[in-house]
Write an enzyme that holds these catalytic residues in place. Structure first.
Site, mmCIF file in Angstrom:
data_model
loop_
_atom_site.group_PDB
_atom_site.id
_atom_site.type_symbol
_atom_site.label_atom_id
_atom_site.label_comp_id
_atom_site.label_asym_id
_atom_site.label_seq_id
_atom_site.Cartn_x
_atom_site.Cartn_y
_atom_site.Cartn_z
ATOM 1 N N ARG A 94 7.753 -16.748 -9.091
ATOM 2 C CA ARG A 94 8.966 -15.986 -8.629
ATOM 3 C C ARG A 94 9.237 -15.266 -10.165
ATOM 4 O O ARG A 94 9.312 -14.309 -9.800
ATOM 5 C CB ARG A 94 10.315 -16.950 -9.437
ATOM 6 N N GLU A 115 1.770 0.451 8.839
ATOM 7 C CA GLU A 115 0.552 -0.631 7.871
ATOM 8 C C GLU A 115 0.304 -2.730 8.233
ATOM 9 O O GLU A 115 -0.776 -2.692 8.254
ATOM 10 C CB GLU A 115 1.892 -1.121 6.895
ATOM 11 N N LYS A 136 5.578 1.068 7.842
ATOM 12 C CA LYS A 136 5.852 -0.150 7.980
ATOM 13 C C LYS A 136 4.933 -0.646 9.308
ATOM 14 O O LYS A 136 4.501 -1.431 9.415
ATOM 15 C CB LYS A 136 7.190 -0.562 8.166
ATOM 16 N N ASN A 180 20.651 -20.420 -14.035
ATOM 17 C CA ASN A 180 20.515 -18.834 -12.700
ATOM 18 C C ASN A 180 21.719 -18.312 -12.602
ATOM 19 O O ASN A 180 22.715 -18.550 -12.376
ATOM 20 C CB ASN A 180 19.791 -19.759 -12.017
ATOM 21 N N GLY A 181 21.390 -17.010 -12.409
ATOM 22 C CA GLY A 181 22.567 -15.968 -11.979
ATOM 23 C C GLY A 181 22.986 -15.106 -12.933
ATOM 24 O O GLY A 181 22.446 -14.873 -14.010
ATOM 25 N N GLU A 231 9.940 5.636 5.959
ATOM 26 C CA GLU A 231 9.362 5.099 5.816
ATOM 27 C C GLU A 231 8.710 3.427 7.264
ATOM 28 O O GLU A 231 8.153 2.766 7.341
ATOM 29 C CB GLU A 231 10.554 4.034 5.206
ATOM 30 N N TRP A 237 13.769 -14.483 -16.156
ATOM 31 C CA TRP A 237 13.519 -12.983 -15.887
ATOM 32 C C TRP A 237 14.860 -12.557 -16.791
ATOM 33 O O TRP A 237 15.713 -12.777 -16.249
ATOM 34 C CB TRP A 237 13.558 -12.951 -14.088
ATOM 35 N N LYS A 291 -1.391 -4.594 -2.768
ATOM 36 C CA LYS A 291 0.074 -5.143 -3.579
ATOM 37 C C LYS A 291 0.108 -3.921 -4.700
ATOM 38 O O LYS A 291 1.317 -3.593 -4.519
ATOM 39 C CB LYS A 291 0.388 -6.360 -3.382
ATOM 40 N N HIS A 318 8.234 22.497 17.191
ATOM 41 C CA HIS A 318 7.187 23.149 16.762
ATOM 42 C C HIS A 318 6.308 23.290 16.641
ATOM 43 O O HIS A 318 5.073 23.069 15.881
ATOM 44 C CB HIS A 318 8.265 23.298 15.718
ATOM 45 N N CYS A 361 15.019 -16.250 -12.103
ATOM 46 C CA CYS A 361 14.816 -17.329 -13.288
ATOM 47 C C CYS A 361 14.890 -18.419 -12.442
ATOM 48 O O CYS A 361 14.273 -18.805 -10.775
ATOM 49 C CB CYS A 361 16.337 -17.326 -13.824
#
Ligand code: F6R
Length: 600
Positions: free
Chosen positions: A27, A482, A479, A100-101, A475, A74, A595, A498, A2
């Site tokens: 946002r 990328e 990162k 907000n919150g 991951e 939001w 993205k 192995h 928000c």
């Protein structure tokens, strides 16, 4: 996420409110609204959808009132709709607020107010605050606000205006940002700096448990208990672009540092008395399933690998994590007894969306775990859970990943609860402290910067781990490749001998994760095998046993092994980030990557 704007000054409030909301559009939001105090009336205009819908609606009014509040919402409590949009007003239309919150105890407060005869227009937690203000108002808006703040639990940035005291705005803050700007002829308020910059760079940062009373010529600050305090005006050195990055050099670094907050947001309201609350899934009867699939791409797939292991241990059902581009073409054996879970930050990834459609065709039950509200995957699935990471702008996913992990762990415990399986209550308790542990790890940023120096001249890097740690190293390697363009591969540590160990030579760097007690010593002995062949090792662990000859050991906080994937993600992200920075790479927009991968 928000956004808030508010204006109290000598000119019409509307232009500031609207430009501020548009600066906060990045946002994300699903509805917007404003209230203007004009001719001693509150005029509220709000609607679902984009800001241009609101612009169209306000164009039918002659607004010139010089006090007003604005909001982009939001949705968290209550679907995106005109009624659930902010501002919210009391029934006499004498008080209006934006929030907000999340008000965690809103259900109790709402019931209490309904018993006193109050009626509610919306499904939001925020409306409770304005009705409580109405209840406590006794001639002093500031005092009524203080009484309300004593009653509400959760997080808030609040801006309140009223016809009963038409010269002022009351603002209050706890765990949700609120900044007050001082321009030549007005005080302007916003939840984020970009909304203020066109008007002023001189700002007061409100801290938690602080509030302010603003008139057009004056401002006074108080604690929530009403004690008067002094605050310093600060000049922010940003332009609008830098402000969006909160002063960080890049979005990626900003997003890495946002993790304590967004993890907290993702957990908020979802654990109560050690019970997991995922009301969005209450209509699913989990007993009907004999198999569970996680389907996703890239980073979301790595989160899924972790989620699948945790869920399998808990449910003792077969749980598989599959890459969406494989799932969709491999004729998966699924039917109406299969639960399928689709994980996606953007909610738009073409392969994941196609896999979801396939699962629906085959009568499987579908759950989306998404970050972007209203995205295609979230609309297509039978059920949706949202991570609360906020907009992720850097191409390399960081905060979306850790919030996915958090939500998948919550989901696993939720299913366990619904199936009456044994639950690790200690882990649930520790989950609530994860934001704090992440903050602690972020304080060691300089250590990870040093590790990055070990990688900067390499062509290849090796990541090893076992069990849940294998998902973490996959991951970590993704990162690094990328953003720094260093070739990195992740291996199950037990697989080293192995084949991959043939690659290890003098000067190779091995990044190892050993956080799972039942298997940590095995990984540590694999590390010794690489050291014997000349590798330099960086180890992330909680174990103090058998650690010898390893020069770089970082000890993670001692929390339940199930939660370690969340913690170890932070150093691995920072190592990738700093390696890329040292090499001069464009970390926010790595070459060849988008993205949101909306094509196959
Ligand atoms: C890596 C990254 C990608 C995404 C993948 C899926 O940092 O961001 O691997 O995770 O493209 O995207 P979503 O989660 O939007 O479906």
């Amino acid at each position: 996420m928000c956004g808030i704007t508010a204006y109290c000054g000598n000119h019409s409030a509307l232009p500031f409110l609207m430009q501020g909301l548009s600066k906060l559009e990045y946002r994300g939001y699903d509805s917007a609204g404003v209230t203007i105090l004009q001719n001693n009336k509150l005029i509220t205009v709000k609607c679902k959808g984009r800001l241009k819908n609101l612009e169209e609606k306000v164009s039918h009014y002659q607004f010139d009132g010089s006090i007003g509040i604005g909001h982009t919402r939001w949705a968290t409590h209550g679907i995106p709709s005109n009624l659930n949009s902010h501002p919210h007003n009391n029934s006499l239309n004498t008080i209006s607020l934006v929030h907000n919150g999340i008000i965690e105890n809103y259900r109790e407060l709402k019931n209490e107010l309904i018993d006193k005869g109050y009626t509610f227009q919306s499904d939001t937690d925020s409306e409770v605050v304005v009705q409580l203000l109405d209840y406590y108002y006794n001639g002093q808006l500031l005092e009524a606000t203080q009484k309300v703040l004593k009653r509400i639990e959760g997080s808030y940035a609040l801006c309140i205006i009223s016809t009963l005291e038409p010269d002022k705005i009351i603002v209050a803050k706890k765990e949700s940002p609120l900044i007050i700007g001082k321009s030549k002829d007005a005080f302007v308020v916003a939840s984020d700096i970009p909304a203020l910059l066109e008007y002023t760079k001189d700002v007061y940062f409100l801290d938690d448990f602080e509030m302010a009373m603003i008139t057009k010529n004056d401002i006074s600050f108080f604690t929530h208990e009403g004690k008067s305090i002094q605050k310093e005006l600060t000049t922010v050195p940003y332009d609008t672009e830098a402000a969006k990055k909160d002063g960080y050099d890049t979005f990626m670094l900003k997003e890495i540092h946002e993790q304590p907050y967004v993890i907290h947001e993702t957990l908020r309201g979802r654990i109560f008395n050690q019970q997991i609350i995922l009301d969005e899934l209450k209509d699913i009867s989990f007993e009907q399933f004999n198999k569970i699939y996680f389907v996703a791409c890239g980073t979301a797939y790595h989160a899924s690998l972790c989620g699948a292991q945790v869920l399998e241990r808990i449910t003792q059902l077969p749980v598989l994590a599959t890459v969406a581009s494989e799932f969709r073409y491999n004729d998966p054996i699924i039917d109406d007894k299969t639960l399928t879970i689709f994980v996606s930050q953007s909610g738009e990834t073409a392969d994941t969306l196609a896999a979801l459609k396939l699962a629906k065709q085959k009568q499987a039950t579908t759950i989306a775990i998404a970050n972007v509200l209203g995205s295609s995957i979230s609309r297509e699935a039978d059920y949706v859970l949202y991570t609360c990471a906020g907009p992720e702008i850097a191409v390399a996913s960081t905060k979306a990943y850790t919030t996915q992990l958090v939500l998948l762990i919550l989901l696993a415990y939720y299913v366990a609860q619904r199936l009456n399986k044994e639950i690790d209550y200690q882990a649930i308790e520790q989950l609530e402290s994860i934001p704090h542990y992440v903050e602690q790890i972020l304080k060691d940023e300089n250590i990870f910067q040093e590790y990055a120096l070990m990688l900067k001249n390499l062509h290849d890097a090796y990541f090893i781990g076992r069990s849940l740690d294998y998902a973490s190293v996959l991951e970590g390697a993704l990162k690094l490749k990328e953003v720094s363009y260093i070739h990195a591969d992740a291996y199950v540590a037990g697989e080293l001998k192995h084949g991959p160990i043939a690659l290890i030579e003098n000067g190779s760097v091995v990044i190892a994760v050993a956080t799972q007690p039942h298997i940590a010593t095995k990984t540590i002995s694999n590390i010794q095998e690489t050291i014997a062949r000349g590798a330099k090792v960086i180890l992330f662990t909680t174990s103090h046993e058998d650690i010898k000859n390893i020069d770089n050991v970082y000890y993670l906080p001692q929390v339940s092994p199930t939660l370690q994937s969340i913690l170890v993600a932070i150093p691995l992200q920072l190592i990738a980030y700093y390696t890329a920075c040292i090499k001069g790479c464009d970390v926010d927009k790595p070459r060849n990557l988008a993205k949101s991968v909306t094509v196959e």
